[in-house]
Design a protein around this motif. Structure first.
Motif, PDB file in Angstrom:
ATOM      1  N   GLN A 232       0.757  -1.456   0.102  1.00 50.27           N
ATOM      2  CA  GLN A 232      -0.010  -0.047   0.044  1.00 50.27           C
ATOM      3  C   GLN A 232       0.756   1.260  -0.066  1.00 50.27           C
ATOM      4  N   ASN A 233       0.566   2.462  -0.688  1.00 50.51           N
ATOM      5  CA  ASN A 233       1.011   3.460  -0.364  1.00 50.51           C
ATOM      6  C   ASN A 233       1.255   4.581   0.711  1.00 50.51           C
ATOM      7  N   ASP A 234       0.738   3.859   2.202  1.00 49.54           N
ATOM      8  CA  ASP A 234       1.222   4.409   3.473  1.00 49.54           C
ATOM      9  C   ASP A 234       2.423   4.101   4.208  1.00 49.54           C
ATOM     10  N   GLY A 235       2.840   2.298   3.312  1.00 44.77           N
ATOM     11  CA  GLY A 235       4.149   1.913   3.799  1.00 44.77           C
ATOM     12  C   GLY A 235       3.692   0.681   4.045  1.00 44.77           C
ATOM     13  N   THR A 236       2.710  -0.076   4.222  1.00 42.19           N
ATOM     14  CA  THR A 236       2.495  -1.165   4.629  1.00 42.19           C
ATOM     15  C   THR A 236       1.234  -2.054   3.625  1.00 42.19           C
ATOM     16  N   LEU A 237       1.471  -3.044   4.029  1.00 46.37           N
ATOM     17  CA  LEU A 237       1.256  -4.408   3.033  1.00 46.37           C
ATOM     18  C   LEU A 237      -0.811  -4.200   3.243  1.00 46.37           C
ATOM     19  N   SER A 258      10.524   2.326   0.147  1.00 46.41           N
ATOM     20  CA  SER A 258      12.111   2.761   0.253  1.00 46.41           C
ATOM     21  C   SER A 258      12.438   3.171   1.512  1.00 46.41           C
ATOM     22  N   ILE A 259      11.053   4.319   1.740  1.00 45.54           N
ATOM     23  CA  ILE A 259      11.345   5.106   2.820  1.00 45.54           C
ATOM     24  C   ILE A 259      10.701   3.860   4.077  1.00 45.54           C
ATOM     25  N   ARG A 260      10.230   3.537   4.103  1.00 41.82           N
ATOM     26  CA  ARG A 260      10.509   2.565   4.599  1.00 41.82           C
ATOM     27  C   ARG A 260      11.630   1.309   5.088  1.00 41.82           C
ATOM     28  N   SER A 263      14.420   2.913   6.633  1.00 35.74           N
ATOM     29  CA  SER A 263      13.802   3.098   8.319  1.00 35.74           C
ATOM     30  C   SER A 263      14.528   2.480   8.986  1.00 35.74           C
ATOM     31  N   TYR A 264      14.967   1.138   8.485  1.00 36.56           N
ATOM     32  CA  TYR A 264      14.384  -0.637   8.816  1.00 36.56           C
ATOM     33  C   TYR A 264      16.302  -0.603   8.471  1.00 36.56           C
ATOM     34  N   LEU A 265      16.856  -0.136   7.455  1.00 37.32           N
ATOM     35  CA  LEU A 265      18.133  -0.039   6.949  1.00 37.32           C
ATOM     36  C   LEU A 265      19.332   1.072   8.481  1.00 37.32           C
ATOM     37  N   ALA A 266      18.417   1.577   8.630  1.00 37.76           N
ATOM     38  CA  ALA A 266      19.438   3.469   9.033  1.00 37.76           C
ATOM     39  C   ALA A 266      18.997   3.100  10.994  1.00 37.76           C
ATOM     40  N   LYS A 267      17.981   2.266  10.716  1.00 39.03           N
ATOM     41  CA  LYS A 267      17.248   2.636  12.461  1.00 39.03           C
ATOM     42  C   LYS A 267      16.533   3.592  12.809  1.00 39.03           C
ATOM     43  N   ILE A 268      16.849   4.566  11.833  1.00 36.22           N
ATOM     44  CA  ILE A 268      16.246   4.979  12.028  1.00 36.22           C
ATOM     45  C   ILE A 268      14.306   6.240  11.695  1.00 36.22           C
ATOM     46  N   LYS A 269      13.574   6.378  13.056  1.00 28.68           N
ATOM     47  CA  LYS A 269      12.215   6.893  12.754  1.00 28.68           C
ATOM     48  C   LYS A 269      11.640   7.539  11.850  1.00 28.68           C
ATOM     49  N   ASP A 270      12.579   8.783  12.780  1.00 31.74           N
ATOM     50  CA  ASP A 270      12.333  10.558  12.104  1.00 31.74           C
ATOM     51  C   ASP A 270      13.371  10.794  11.175  1.00 31.74           C
ATOM     52  N   THR A 271      13.535  11.277  10.053  1.00 29.87           N
ATOM     53  CA  THR A 271      14.073  11.959   8.907  1.00 29.87           C
ATOM     54  C   THR A 271      13.871  12.121   7.627  1.00 29.87           C
ATOM     55  N   THR A 280      14.343   8.567 -11.711  1.00 31.47           N
ATOM     56  CA  THR A 280      13.342   9.659 -11.226  1.00 31.47           C
ATOM     57  C   THR A 280      13.871   9.947  -9.258  1.00 31.47           C
ATOM     58  N   SER A 281      13.901  10.539  -9.100  1.00 34.53           N
ATOM     59  CA  SER A 281      14.585  10.718  -7.345  1.00 34.53           C
ATOM     60  C   SER A 281      13.080  10.435  -6.598  1.00 34.53           C
ATOM     61  N   ASP A 282      13.457  10.336  -5.681  1.00 33.35           N
ATOM     62  CA  ASP A 282      11.948  10.517  -4.190  1.00 33.35           C
ATOM     63  C   ASP A 282      12.640  11.051  -3.387  1.00 33.35           C
ATOM     64  N   ILE A 283      11.541  12.062  -2.961  1.00 28.41           N
ATOM     65  CA  ILE A 283      12.246  11.948  -1.852  1.00 28.41           C
ATOM     66  C   ILE A 283      10.647  12.162  -0.843  1.00 28.41           C
ATOM     67  N   GLY A 284      10.779  11.705   1.119  1.00 22.94           N
ATOM     68  CA  GLY A 284       9.517  11.672   1.523  1.00 22.94           C
ATOM     69  C   GLY A 284      10.132  11.751   2.439  1.00 22.94           C
ATOM     70  N   VAL A 285       9.301  11.921   3.686  1.00 22.94           N
ATOM     71  CA  VAL A 285      10.143  12.091   5.510  1.00 22.94           C
ATOM     72  C   VAL A 285       9.099  10.813   6.129  1.00 22.94           C
ATOM     73  N   LEU A 286       9.771  10.388   7.297  1.00 22.68           N
ATOM     74  CA  LEU A 286       9.679  10.040   7.584  1.00 22.68           C
ATOM     75  C   LEU A 286       9.441  10.478   9.380  1.00 22.68           C
ATOM     76  N   GLN A 287       7.907   9.757   9.632  1.00 24.74           N
ATOM     77  CA  GLN A 287       7.600  10.219  10.961  1.00 24.74           C
ATOM     78  C   GLN A 287       7.384   8.589  11.785  1.00 24.74           C
ATOM     79  N   ASP A 288       7.777   8.579  12.662  1.00 26.28           N
ATOM     80  CA  ASP A 288       7.668   7.538  13.150  1.00 26.28           C
ATOM     81  C   ASP A 288       7.435   5.986  13.181  1.00 26.28           C
ATOM     82  N   GLY A 289       8.771   6.026  11.697  1.00 28.61           N
ATOM     83  CA  GLY A 289       8.752   5.364  10.893  1.00 28.61           C
ATOM     84  C   GLY A 289       8.040   5.055   9.840  1.00 28.61           C
ATOM     85  N   PHE A 290       6.690   5.674   9.740  1.00 31.66           N
ATOM     86  CA  PHE A 290       6.056   5.575   8.327  1.00 31.66           C
ATOM     87  C   PHE A 290       6.159   6.534   7.592  1.00 31.66           C
TER      88      PHE A 290
END
Length: 517
Positions: A232-237, A258-260, A263-271, A280-290
């Protein structure tokens, strides 16, 4: 126990295997084929051959696909749609398909009907549904439309009319006939919600072909017992059955994977995350892992909608982007790309097209292909191209910021080799191991989500009761999508008061997540 994740990008189709501890066992990249299906099959076959794992130990398989997005953009493989709007005569001044591209209306048949029904903004009945009116309409449409979209005025407050019309359609056309109800798809705003519902209805054939093709590809490789999910487009299945009801939720799932994954590979939830592909390049923001969701109406294929979409900025910059110099000496990068043909057309691979990858190799940022084939490029010119790449990225990052402060950036994607080590506005940049397949990893480690949105009138019902009702309905959605009921937890509550309503009406959005069964 293993999981397989496949993500279809514009340039490459990535496939990975994770073990039971979510550790990467093996990964492959294959060029995305024109029909997409062939690319998925090739990646899957290559992955299994090279990893030599026991296929009977594969328990889950996940697919992130661009099929639905492509179908809308290219106007291909779409179903003909009948649109039933419950709201006559109040909404007759702005009919369905208003402001739609003509070619899209023609593709979907343009059949619509304004019938009695709908609610006022405060939940009072505008008019009752006329069952005979609906039956006559269905008799007239029989054989001419392949899917139906049902939209009720202010169904975001009360949706029983929409659901009763859906039941009537199933009674007349059969239980398997695809029906999309706007209250389950879009948000407040009749036209945008209607547009999203029509697009969802139009995608029923595409999603059927996609899901069946994925299942067949797995079976051909001897994988018969795995639970199959789509991204799904919210980072879930979501399960295949759920995806068939809401195919529009697969749109823009690639960047969120890619954003999720980042988050998993960098072990960061907010970045902030920059995913650089081949095109193309896609830019998004992680908030609490999503991934952060967009708060504004989003255009899909030149059609304005208001269903759930990630807050993503895409720019025409990738590893295959073509570099040009005009007569005045001005350098341009992209937005066109050699795409999946980079292995044939880029200079470092013996081709004749100057790409951003060639520049990265010339400056020593990457070691791919034959660097001798780009030794003739002047260093000053290469640095000027790099400055243009930096400017494109800096501008996109500035648009995603919510403050003037410098941000932390996680860099992923196979094309990330073209990004300079220093970018203005970025305090620190992290390049993670296995970042080139972050999209497929994101697909594999994702949870199942459920979301529910409705307008509640707190003056008539206590806030706590409204919250419990919305959460219960979100949990129901999560279960339908394939979540284990024992693992579901509340992760987000958003309340937006409606200033125009006299009785303290609030748009309440609740999201829950759970693990796969």
């Amino acid at each position: 126990m293993y999981r397989i994740g496949i993500d279809v990008g514009g340039t490459n189709t990535d496939a990975i295997i994770l073990d039971e501890f979510h550790q990467l066992v093996h990964s492959v990249k294959s060029p995305t084929s024109l029909d997409i299906k062939t690319g998925i099959e090739a990646s899957l076959r290559k992955l299994l051959q090279e990893s030599s794992i026991d296929k009977t130990q594969i328990t889950h398989a996940m697919l992130g696909t661009t099929q639905c997005t492509n179908a809308i953009v290219e106007r291909k493989k779409l179903a003909t749609v009948g649109v039933i709007r419950l709201g006559y005569p109040a909404t007759a001044s702005v009919p369905p398909y208003t402001a739609w591209p003509d070619d899209m209306v023609e593709k979907l048949s343009g059949n619509y009907a304004l019938v009695h029904g709908g609610y006022e903004y405060d939940g009072q009945v505008l008019s009752e549904v006329d069952e005979d009116e609906i039956r006559e309409l269905l008799a007239a449409w029989r054989g001419t439309v392949e899917s139906i979209a049902v939209i009720g005025v202010f169904s975001s407050i009360k949706n029983d009319q929409e659901l009763s019309v859906r039941d009537l359609i199933h009674e007349v056309y059969g239980e398997e006939y695809p029906v999309s109800c706007s209250s389950l798809i879009g948000s407040v705003g009749l036209i945008e919600r209607e547009n999203a519902t029509i697009l969802n209805a139009a995608l029923c054939k595409v999603i059927e072909t996609t899901t069946q093709g994925f299942v067949n590809a797995l079976e051909e490789e001897g994988i018969t017992d795995a639970a199959v999910y789509l991204c799904q487009n919210d980072g879930t299945l979501m399960s295949i059955d759920y995806a068939k009801q809401f195919p529009i939720l697969t749109i823009a799932c690639g960047p969120t994977n890619s954003i999720r994954g980042a988050s998993y590979l960098a072990k960061i939830k907010d970045t902030m995350v920059l995913d650089v592909g081949g095109t193309t390049s896609d830019i998004g923001v992680l908030q609490d892992g999503f991934p952060r969701e967009s708060s504004v109406a989003v255009e899909v294929g030149d059609i304005r909608t208001n269903f759930r979409m990630p807050d993503i900025i895409s720019v025409g910059l990738g590893g295959g982007s073509i570099v040009r110099v005009d007569e005045s000496g001005k350098i341009s990068v992209g937005p066109d790309s050699v795409g999946y043909r980079i292995g044939e057309e880029a200079l470092v691979f013996g081709g004749s097209t100057l790409t951003t990858t060639d520049i990265a190799v010339r400056l020593g940022l990457a070691d791919v292909g034959d660097k001798r084939l780009v030794s003739h490029i002047e260093e000053a010119f290469a640095k000027a191209v790099q400055a243009e790449i930096s400017a494109i990225v800096e501008q996109a990052i500035d648009k995603m910021k919510t403050s003037s402060e410098d941000v932390q950036l996680v860099l992923v994607g196979g094309g990330s080799i073209i990004i300079p080590d220093s970018i203005r506005g970025v305090a620190g940049m992290m390049k993670v191991e296995n970042g080139s397949v972050a999209n497929a990893i994101g697909a594999s480690i994702a949870q199942i989500s459920g979301q529910y949105e409705q307008i509640y009138i707190y003056a008539r019902e206590p806030r706590e009761a409204c919250l419990k009702d919305a959460e219960a309905k979100a949990v129901k959605q999560a279960k339908l999508a394939g979540a284990d009921s024992d693992t579901i937890e509340l992760v987000e509550v958003e309340e937006t008061p409606l200033a125009y309503h006299p009785e303290n009406a609030t748009r309440l959005r609740v999201k829950v997540v759970g693990k796969m069964k």
